[in-house]
Design a protein around this motif. Structure first.
Motif, PDB file in Angstrom:
ATOM      1  N   UNK A  90      38.316  28.130  55.023  1.00 21.96           N
ATOM      2  CA  UNK A  90      37.461  28.899  54.353  1.00 21.96           C
ATOM      3  C   UNK A  90      37.433  30.428  54.314  1.00 21.96           C
ATOM      4  N   UNK A  91      37.052  30.465  53.696  1.00 20.04           N
ATOM      5  CA  UNK A  91      36.811  32.437  52.987  1.00 20.04           C
ATOM      6  C   UNK A  91      36.256  32.612  51.999  1.00 20.04           C
ATOM      7  N   UNK A  92      35.170  33.463  52.356  1.00 20.49           N
ATOM      8  CA  UNK A  92      34.128  33.945  51.524  1.00 20.49           C
ATOM      9  C   UNK A  92      33.993  35.579  51.801  1.00 20.49           C
ATOM     10  N   UNK A  93      33.652  36.016  50.413  1.00 16.87           N
ATOM     11  CA  UNK A  93      33.923  37.750  50.424  1.00 16.87           C
ATOM     12  C   UNK A  93      32.177  37.532  49.197  1.00 16.87           C
ATOM     13  N   UNK A  94      32.230  38.561  49.881  1.00 15.40           N
ATOM     14  CA  UNK A  94      30.235  39.438  50.066  1.00 15.40           C
ATOM     15  C   UNK A  94      30.316  39.413  48.311  1.00 15.40           C
ATOM     16  N   UNK A  95      29.264  39.543  47.989  1.00 14.32           N
ATOM     17  CA  UNK A  95      29.303  39.338  46.974  1.00 14.32           C
ATOM     18  C   UNK A  95      28.749  40.783  46.155  1.00 14.32           C
ATOM     19  N   UNK A  96      29.007  41.999  45.591  1.00 19.57           N
ATOM     20  CA  UNK A  96      28.101  43.432  45.257  1.00 19.57           C
ATOM     21  C   UNK A  96      27.213  42.725  43.861  1.00 19.57           C
ATOM     22  N   UNK A  97      26.873  41.844  43.669  1.00 22.12           N
ATOM     23  CA  UNK A  97      25.969  41.747  42.574  1.00 22.12           C
ATOM     24  C   UNK A  97      25.717  40.569  41.448  1.00 22.12           C
ATOM     25  N   UNK A  98      27.378  40.180  41.581  1.00 23.72           N
ATOM     26  CA  UNK A  98      27.631  39.285  40.003  1.00 23.72           C
ATOM     27  C   UNK A  98      27.746  38.319  40.620  1.00 23.72           C
ATOM     28  N   UNK A  99      27.473  37.647  41.649  1.00 28.39           N
ATOM     29  CA  UNK A  99      27.350  36.495  41.491  1.00 28.39           C
ATOM     30  C   UNK A  99      28.835  35.855  41.767  1.00 28.39           C
ATOM     31  N   UNK A 100      29.871  36.437  42.380  1.00 24.95           N
ATOM     32  CA  UNK A 100      31.118  35.925  42.490  1.00 24.95           C
ATOM     33  C   UNK A 100      30.868  35.703  40.643  1.00 24.95           C
ATOM     34  N   UNK A 145      32.427  38.013  38.436  1.00 28.31           N
ATOM     35  CA  UNK A 145      34.096  38.821  38.376  1.00 28.31           C
ATOM     36  C   UNK A 145      34.990  39.089  38.739  1.00 28.31           C
ATOM     37  N   UNK A 146      35.805  39.795  38.261  1.00 27.68           N
ATOM     38  CA  UNK A 146      36.953  40.154  40.020  1.00 27.68           C
ATOM     39  C   UNK A 146      37.576  40.656  40.247  1.00 27.68           C
ATOM     40  N   UNK A 147      35.857  42.266  40.323  1.00 22.46           N
ATOM     41  CA  UNK A 147      35.558  43.049  40.846  1.00 22.46           C
ATOM     42  C   UNK A 147      34.222  43.151  41.539  1.00 22.46           C
ATOM     43  N   UNK A 148      33.916  41.727  41.334  1.00 22.49           N
ATOM     44  CA  UNK A 148      32.814  41.297  42.073  1.00 22.49           C
ATOM     45  C   UNK A 148      32.600  41.306  43.791  1.00 22.49           C
ATOM     46  N   UNK A 149      34.131  40.813  43.937  1.00 21.28           N
ATOM     47  CA  UNK A 149      33.890  40.334  45.638  1.00 21.28           C
ATOM     48  C   UNK A 149      35.658  40.270  46.122  1.00 21.28           C
ATOM     49  N   UNK A 150      36.416  40.608  47.261  1.00 20.79           N
ATOM     50  CA  UNK A 150      37.422  40.613  47.294  1.00 20.79           C
ATOM     51  C   UNK A 150      37.797  39.428  48.664  1.00 20.79           C
ATOM     52  N   UNK A 151      38.977  39.054  48.458  1.00 21.92           N
ATOM     53  CA  UNK A 151      39.043  38.734  49.968  1.00 21.92           C
ATOM     54  C   UNK A 151      39.865  38.159  50.762  1.00 21.92           C
ATOM     55  N   UNK A 152      39.260  38.815  52.490  1.00 19.54           N
ATOM     56  CA  UNK A 152      40.663  39.493  53.360  1.00 19.54           C
ATOM     57  C   UNK A 152      41.528  38.212  53.321  1.00 19.54           C
ATOM     58  N   UNK A 153      42.918  38.533  53.986  1.00 18.12           N
ATOM     59  CA  UNK A 153      43.428  37.643  54.613  1.00 18.12           C
ATOM     60  C   UNK A 153      43.253  36.853  55.307  1.00 18.12           C
ATOM     61  N   UNK A 154      43.596  35.374  54.881  1.00 13.80           N
ATOM     62  CA  UNK A 154      42.584  34.184  56.767  1.00 13.80           C
ATOM     63  C   UNK A 154      42.792  34.504  57.915  1.00 13.80           C
ATOM     64  N   UNK A 155      42.027  34.674  58.776  1.00 15.80           N
ATOM     65  CA  UNK A 155      42.547  34.903  60.201  1.00 15.80           C
ATOM     66  C   UNK A 155      43.315  33.602  60.704  1.00 15.80           C
ATOM     67  N   UNK A 156      44.157  33.673  61.906  1.00 13.10           N
ATOM     68  CA  UNK A 156      45.012  32.672  62.249  1.00 13.10           C
ATOM     69  C   UNK A 156      44.337  31.446  63.030  1.00 13.10           C
ATOM     70  N   UNK A 197      28.521  31.659  45.709  1.00 15.10           N
ATOM     71  CA  UNK A 197      27.381  31.446  45.062  1.00 15.10           C
ATOM     72  C   UNK A 197      27.780  30.717  44.032  1.00 15.10           C
ATOM     73  N   UNK A 198      26.289  29.803  43.708  1.00 16.67           N
ATOM     74  CA  UNK A 198      26.258  29.451  42.476  1.00 16.67           C
ATOM     75  C   UNK A 198      25.376  30.521  41.390  1.00 16.67           C
ATOM     76  N   UNK A 199      25.552  30.250  40.429  1.00 12.99           N
ATOM     77  CA  UNK A 199      24.152  31.383  39.759  1.00 12.99           C
ATOM     78  C   UNK A 199      25.569  32.807  38.939  1.00 12.99           C
ATOM     79  N   UNK A 200      24.275  33.181  38.004  1.00 15.69           N
ATOM     80  CA  UNK A 200      24.445  34.146  37.134  1.00 15.69           C
ATOM     81  C   UNK A 200      26.372  34.391  35.944  1.00 15.69           C
ATOM     82  N   UNK A 201      27.149  32.424  35.857  1.00 14.93           N
ATOM     83  CA  UNK A 201      28.003  32.213  35.008  1.00 14.93           C
ATOM     84  C   UNK A 201      28.686  31.130  35.232  1.00 14.93           C
ATOM     85  N   UNK A 202      28.928  30.716  34.910  1.00 19.42           N
ATOM     86  CA  UNK A 202      28.885  28.831  34.270  1.00 19.42           C
ATOM     87  C   UNK A 202      30.336  28.553  36.050  1.00 19.42           C
ATOM     88  N   UNK A 203      30.252  27.622  36.265  1.00 19.83           N
ATOM     89  CA  UNK A 203      31.123  26.735  37.290  1.00 19.83           C
ATOM     90  C   UNK A 203      32.541  27.105  37.171  1.00 19.83           C
TER      91      UNK A 203
END
Length: 431
Positions: free
Chosen positions: A47-57, A59-70, A88-94
């Protein structure tokens, strides 16, 4: 109707799996109608999760993904670990969310319901993750889960490595029953059936393909504008109610009406009912005549033919039945005796969508392409027949293209020809 239920089994850490005691560490969700689920397979991912900066995942600029841990805490030796991204759900289509995650390297996506939602896991499984019209560009599977379970996954992913196993399974049996809802005037359904015909013919009595048709009724006071049966082709004594048996108009202002489609739907139901056979008491019903007729009719009787006798409709249907060798008297008798019952069954046995596929009572939600559907069908056998291996190996075998070689003679000829063209253009320019 069965549900397109996906499952996420938590392999590590144990502390997270223990938070789901009632399901033994499994999270259930609903599968998107776009993307290609891994039917019948087990896929291990981190599992990878990037924190949203207000655009609900969204847009490409809304979040980034760190390299997965071992990966840790689970036996992953010898197995590929893919990236499973949580949004997260919301803000745009699936589709928008999953497509963005796909570009960021996701192999699968888990969509967690909105933070304001109170939907339970059971309620979530009844939601359709619909395509917004752009889902054809999505090549990875996605699952929607409740916020209560999703928040636990997000919190654990923030802390460190979380290993899960994703699975999309269907109930298994000796025979796979494939219920397919369609309209006989649908080009998409016609194209799919033409491409799936080889699989159906190969599997034969291992696969019970049951056609259903999108028939509906309209209110008596409605202006049904030729959407409904005003007559039954070839049956003068049949008297349908004018608003009772209706079907979609396939060509808008064109000559084919919904009433024409309803008539063709009825014919195809009767062709199936009068020609389907099974060779053993617990085997599948199969009709070679149905497949021959369906593909031939769609090919030889197009909606847009300029010739009325070769256009989608009764005359072209009769010629197709004669050419295939179908006993027309039995089809006519089926229509005369049973048209009301059969059409009412189509209305009552409605699916979740005008075009839908159900396998062993389970709602198929993947793309309607023959390879993915075949994989889903073959995963539905308790003991897959050898025909599944033969068909699937045919898809996996790449056909190499051997480009033609260019000989010295061919090279000289090509150069001289190009020179002649350039010379001619030069003289034209001078003039």
């Amino acid at each position: 109707l069965g549900l397109a239920r996906a499952q996420i089994r938590i392999l590590a850490p144990d502390s997270l799996a223990s938070q789901f005691p009632d399901t033994h560490g499994i999270v259930y969700g609903t599968t998107a109608t776009f993307g290609a689920p891994y039917y019948g397979e087990r896929v291990m991912g981190q599992l990878l999760y990037g924190e949203t900066h207000g655009r609900d995942h969204c847009t490409a600029e809304d979040y980034s993904l760190d390299p997965p841990p071992h990966p840790s805490g689970a036996d992953t030796e010898g197995r590929e670990i893919v990236n499973v991204v949580i949004v997260r759900r919301g803000g745009c289509t699936f589709v928008t969310k999953v497509k963005l995650a796909q570009k960021k390297g996701a192999h699968a996506v888990i969509v967690v319901d909105k933070q304001s939602s109170d939907l339970t896991s059971e309620q979530i499984q009844k939601i359709v993750m619909a395509d917004d019209g752009w889902g054809s560009k999505v090549r990875i599977p996605s699952v929607l889960i409740s916020r209560f379970e999703g928040q636990k996954l997000i919190d654990a992913a923030r802390m460190g490595s979380v290993i899960v196993e994703l699975a999309w399974d269907i109930p298994r049996g000796e025979v796979v029953i494939a219920d397919f809802w369609m309209s006989s005037g649908s080009r998409e359904a016609s194209e799919f059936l033409e491409r799936f015909k080889l699989s159906a013919e190969t599997l034969k009595y291992h696969l019970q393909f049951v056609p259903h048709y999108h028939i509906f009724s309209l209110p008596a006071e409605a202006n049904y504008n030729h959407l409904c049966m005003e007559r039954v082709d070839g049956c003068q004594e049949c008297r349908p109610n004018p608003e009772k048996f209706c079907a979609p108009d396939p060509d808008g202002p064109g000559p084919i009406t919904g009433g024409d489609v309803a008539n063709e739907d009825l014919r195809q139901v009767c062709i199936w009912n009068t020609t389907a056979r099974r060779i053993k008491y617990n085997g599948a019903y199969y009709s070679q005549d149905f497949w021959e007729y369906k593909v031939s009719f769609d090919r030889d009787c197009p909606l847009d033919s300029r010739s009325p006798d070769r256009r989608y409709g009764y005359d072209c249907s009769v010629r197709t039945m004669q050419r295939v060798g179908i006993a027309m008297d039995r089809v006519d008798e089926c229509i005369r005796r049973n048209f009301k019952t059969l059409m009412e069954e189509q209305i009552e046995q409605v699916a979740w969508s005008p075009q839908a596929l159900r396998l062993n009572g389970w709602r198929y939600s993947g793309p309607l392409d023959p390879e993915t559907v075949l994989k889903a069908v073959c995963s539905g056998y308790a003991n897959p027949p050898k025909e599944c291996d033969e068909l699937l190996s045919g898809y996996y075998t790449a056909v190499a293209w051997d480009p033609p070689s260019l000989t010295m003679t061919g090279l000289v000829t090509t150069v001289l020809a190009m020179g002649a063209i350039l010379l001619a253009l030069f003289f034209l320019y001078k003039r």
